[in-house]
Every structure is written in structure tokens, then in C-alpha cells.
Design a protein around this motif. Structure first.
Motif, PDB file in Angstrom:
ATOM      1  N   GLY A  12      24.034 -39.690  31.804  1.00  0.00           N
ATOM      2  CA  GLY A  12      24.715 -40.595  30.892  1.00  0.00           C
ATOM      3  C   GLY A  12      24.392 -42.063  31.104  1.00  0.00           C
ATOM      4  N   GLU A  13      23.581 -42.370  32.102  1.00  0.00           N
ATOM      5  CA  GLU A  13      23.219 -43.770  32.379  1.00  0.00           C
ATOM      6  C   GLU A  13      21.984 -44.144  31.573  1.00  0.00           C
ATOM      7  OE1 GLU A  13      22.886 -46.709  36.233  1.00  0.00           O
ATOM      8  OE2 GLU A  13      22.462 -44.579  36.510  1.00  0.00           O
ATOM      9  N   GLU A  14      22.051 -45.287  30.902  1.00  0.00           N
ATOM     10  CA  GLU A  14      20.953 -45.746  30.053  1.00  0.00           C
ATOM     11  C   GLU A  14      20.562 -47.169  30.421  1.00  0.00           C
ATOM     12  OE1 GLU A  14      22.253 -45.469  26.025  1.00  0.00           O
ATOM     13  OE2 GLU A  14      22.787 -43.355  26.202  1.00  0.00           O
ATOM     14  N   VAL A  15      19.281 -47.460  30.306  1.00  0.00           N
ATOM     15  CA  VAL A  15      18.786 -48.808  30.568  1.00  0.00           C
ATOM     16  C   VAL A  15      19.189 -49.707  29.409  1.00  0.00           C
ATOM     17  CG1 VAL A  15      16.721 -50.232  30.846  1.00  0.00           C
ATOM     18  CG2 VAL A  15      16.868 -48.011  31.993  1.00  0.00           C
ATOM     19  N   PHE A  16      19.860 -50.807  29.751  1.00  0.00           N
ATOM     20  CA  PHE A  16      20.324 -51.758  28.749  1.00  0.00           C
ATOM     21  C   PHE A  16      19.367 -52.944  28.629  1.00  0.00           C
ATOM     22  CE2 PHE A  16      23.106 -55.230  27.329  1.00  0.00           C
ATOM     23  CZ  PHE A  16      23.654 -54.645  26.205  1.00  0.00           C
ATOM     24  N   TYR A  17      18.781 -53.373  29.745  1.00  0.00           N
ATOM     25  CA  TYR A  17      17.893 -54.536  29.757  1.00  0.00           C
ATOM     26  C   TYR A  17      16.922 -54.411  30.928  1.00  0.00           C
ATOM     27  CZ  TYR A  17      16.339 -59.384  30.122  1.00  0.00           C
ATOM     28  OH  TYR A  17      15.562 -60.516  30.186  1.00  0.00           O
ATOM     29  N   GLN A  18      15.667 -54.840  30.710  1.00  0.00           N
ATOM     30  CA  GLN A  18      14.668 -54.882  31.780  1.00  0.00           C
ATOM     31  C   GLN A  18      14.181 -56.310  31.950  1.00  0.00           C
ATOM     32  OE1 GLN A  18      11.851 -51.711  30.473  1.00  0.00           O
ATOM     33  NE2 GLN A  18      12.194 -50.967  32.553  1.00  0.00           N
ATOM     34  N   GLY A  19      14.294 -56.821  33.166  1.00  0.00           N
ATOM     35  CA  GLY A  19      13.787 -58.147  33.489  1.00  0.00           C
ATOM     36  C   GLY A  19      12.397 -58.040  34.079  1.00  0.00           C
ATOM     37  N   ARG A  20      11.778 -59.212  34.310  1.00  0.00           N
ATOM     38  CA  ARG A  20      10.428 -59.240  34.872  1.00  0.00           C
ATOM     39  C   ARG A  20      10.351 -60.300  35.950  1.00  0.00           C
ATOM     40  NH1 ARG A  20       5.664 -58.121  30.950  1.00  0.00           N
ATOM     41  NH2 ARG A  20       4.865 -57.791  33.011  1.00  0.00           N
ATOM     42  N   LEU A  21       9.491 -60.060  36.901  1.00  0.00           N
ATOM     43  CA  LEU A  21       9.206 -61.039  37.941  1.00  0.00           C
ATOM     44  C   LEU A  21       8.356 -62.145  37.342  1.00  0.00           C
ATOM     45  CD1 LEU A  21       9.508 -61.403  41.055  1.00  0.00           C
ATOM     46  CD2 LEU A  21       7.264 -60.358  41.262  1.00  0.00           C
ATOM     47  N   ILE A  68      19.214 -53.680  34.112  1.00  0.00           N
ATOM     48  CA  ILE A  68      20.653 -53.581  33.917  1.00  0.00           C
ATOM     49  C   ILE A  68      20.881 -52.316  33.105  1.00  0.00           C
ATOM     50  CG2 ILE A  68      22.689 -54.606  32.853  1.00  0.00           C
ATOM     51  CD1 ILE A  68      21.306 -57.344  33.247  1.00  0.00           C
ATOM     52  N   THR A  69      21.667 -51.414  33.641  1.00  0.00           N
ATOM     53  CA  THR A  69      22.007 -50.194  32.907  1.00  0.00           C
ATOM     54  C   THR A  69      23.436 -50.332  32.400  1.00  0.00           C
ATOM     55  OG1 THR A  69      22.985 -48.919  34.732  1.00  0.00           O
ATOM     56  CG2 THR A  69      20.573 -48.871  34.529  1.00  0.00           C
ATOM     57  N   ASN A  70      23.935 -49.290  31.783  1.00  0.00           N
ATOM     58  CA  ASN A  70      25.317 -49.323  31.327  1.00  0.00           C
ATOM     59  C   ASN A  70      26.306 -49.084  32.468  1.00  0.00           C
ATOM     60  OD1 ASN A  70      24.429 -46.680  31.564  1.00  0.00           O
ATOM     61  ND2 ASN A  70      25.699 -45.930  29.889  1.00  0.00           N
ATOM     62  N   LYS A  71      25.797 -48.928  33.717  1.00  0.00           N
ATOM     63  CA  LYS A  71      26.679 -48.687  34.861  1.00  0.00           C
ATOM     64  C   LYS A  71      26.446 -49.625  36.045  1.00  0.00           C
ATOM     65  CE  LYS A  71      27.308 -43.810  33.863  1.00  0.00           C
ATOM     66  NZ  LYS A  71      27.291 -42.447  34.385  1.00  0.00           N
ATOM     67  N   ARG A  72      25.231 -50.201  36.164  1.00  0.00           N
ATOM     68  CA  ARG A  72      24.919 -50.986  37.365  1.00  0.00           C
ATOM     69  C   ARG A  72      23.719 -51.902  37.159  1.00  0.00           C
ATOM     70  NH1 ARG A  72      22.202 -46.198  41.073  1.00  0.00           N
ATOM     71  NH2 ARG A  72      21.340 -45.071  39.314  1.00  0.00           N
ATOM     72  N   VAL A  73      23.490 -52.725  38.169  1.00  0.00           N
ATOM     73  CA  VAL A  73      22.304 -53.579  38.235  1.00  0.00           C
ATOM     74  C   VAL A  73      21.402 -52.980  39.303  1.00  0.00           C
ATOM     75  CG1 VAL A  73      21.441 -55.875  38.826  1.00  0.00           C
ATOM     76  CG2 VAL A  73      23.562 -55.653  37.541  1.00  0.00           C
ATOM     77  N   ILE A  74      20.120 -52.799  38.958  1.00  0.00           N
ATOM     78  CA  ILE A  74      19.143 -52.215  39.878  1.00  0.00           C
ATOM     79  C   ILE A  74      17.957 -53.162  39.996  1.00  0.00           C
ATOM     80  CG2 ILE A  74      17.602 -50.264  40.345  1.00  0.00           C
ATOM     81  CD1 ILE A  74      19.391 -48.578  38.477  1.00  0.00           C
ATOM     82  N   ALA A  75      17.552 -53.443  41.237  1.00  0.00           N
ATOM     83  CA  ALA A  75      16.344 -54.222  41.490  1.00  0.00           C
ATOM     84  C   ALA A  75      15.540 -53.487  42.548  1.00  0.00           C
ATOM     85  CB  ALA A  75      16.692 -55.630  41.967  1.00  0.00           C
TER      86      ALA A  75
END
Length: 145
Positions: A12-21, A68-75
């Protein structure tokens, strides 16, 4: 090969936004490569150094995942080794943006994720940090609603 983020998403977790270095951090690599390009035409070792200087920033950018997903921030950082930051929205107290004058002009900066228990998770040298912050705010509002 699946990305790190794809492999750790829960049901049920979906990617909401992808950042870049940001590549701005590697400006010295590009300057040195430009200075060494003429000697590199005569020396194979110098040519290999120029190739490494130019390719390294792109390899680092490709291997870094800021999501950024609908549940957490991942780096996720690293090519040969892996360093990760994963913080659930419920544990995040604030998300700060740090940008110096050059960061504001060139649109890069750092995000500091402040979690409960006084944990600070810095995400350094990202492109468009204010956009990352806005995406976090939007995702957090969807969680609260």
C-alpha cells in the motif's frame, strides 16, 4: 535490477515524490577535468583520471535515491556500500531547509529531518530542496486528512 526504494516499499506504500542529488557539489571535479583534458590527450593515465572525474558525480547522482512516499521519507546513498535514512511520517517533527547564498542562486541545499527523540537526519546537497519540502508538506497533509 530494482532500486533500493522499490525493494523496501511496504504493501500500500506509493512513491509521492523523487528528489535528486545536486551536481553543484562536484564543481571541482568538472574544473579539474577541464584543466586536465589537454594533457589527457597525450597520456592514458591522465585520460582515465579525467573520465573518473567526469563520471563520478553522475554515478553518485544515479546511486542516490531521495523519496517521499505516502508513509515515510527515504534517502539512500552509496555505490559500493549503502547508507540509508528512513523515517515514518509519524516520527517526523519538522523538516528544515538549509541553503546558503550560492544554494539559493543555484537551487540546491540540504534538508534536515528532525524526528522524535531529537534525532537529526541530514540529507545533503539535494537539487530543489524547497520543492522537496513542499512535496513533504503535501504528503503529510494527505496523511492527516
Amino acid at each position: 535490477m530494482a532500486s533500493y526504494v522499490e525493494s523496501v516499499l511496504s504493501k500500500g506504500e506509493e512513491v509521492f515524490y523523487q528528489g535528486r542529488l545536486s551536481l553543484v557539489k562536484y564543481w571541482l571535479n568538472f574544473v579539474l577535468a577541464a584543466l586536465l583534458i589537454l594533457p589527457a590527450l597525450k597520456n592514458i593515465a591522465c585520460l582515465l583520471i579525467v573520465i573518473l572525474l567526469i563520471c563520478w558525480p553522475f554515478l553518485m547522482r544515479y546511486s542516490t535515491e531521495l523519496v517521499i512516499t505516502n508513509k515515510r521519507v527515504i534517502a539512500k546513498f552509496g555505490i559500493f556500500s549503502r547508507n540509508t535514512i528512513e523515517i515514518n511520517f509519524k516520527k517526523i517533527e519538522s523538516l528544515r531547509v538549509n541553503q546558503g547564498i550560492f544554494g539559493r542562486m543555484l537551487n540546491y541545499g540540504s534538508i534536515i529531518v528532525v524526528g522524535s527523540g531529537a534525532t537529526h537526519a541530514p540529507i545533503l546537497n539535494i537539487s530543489s530542496p524547497l520543492e522537496f519540502r513542499r512535496a513533504y508538506d503535501t504528503a503529510a497533509q494527505h496523511i492527516e486528512a
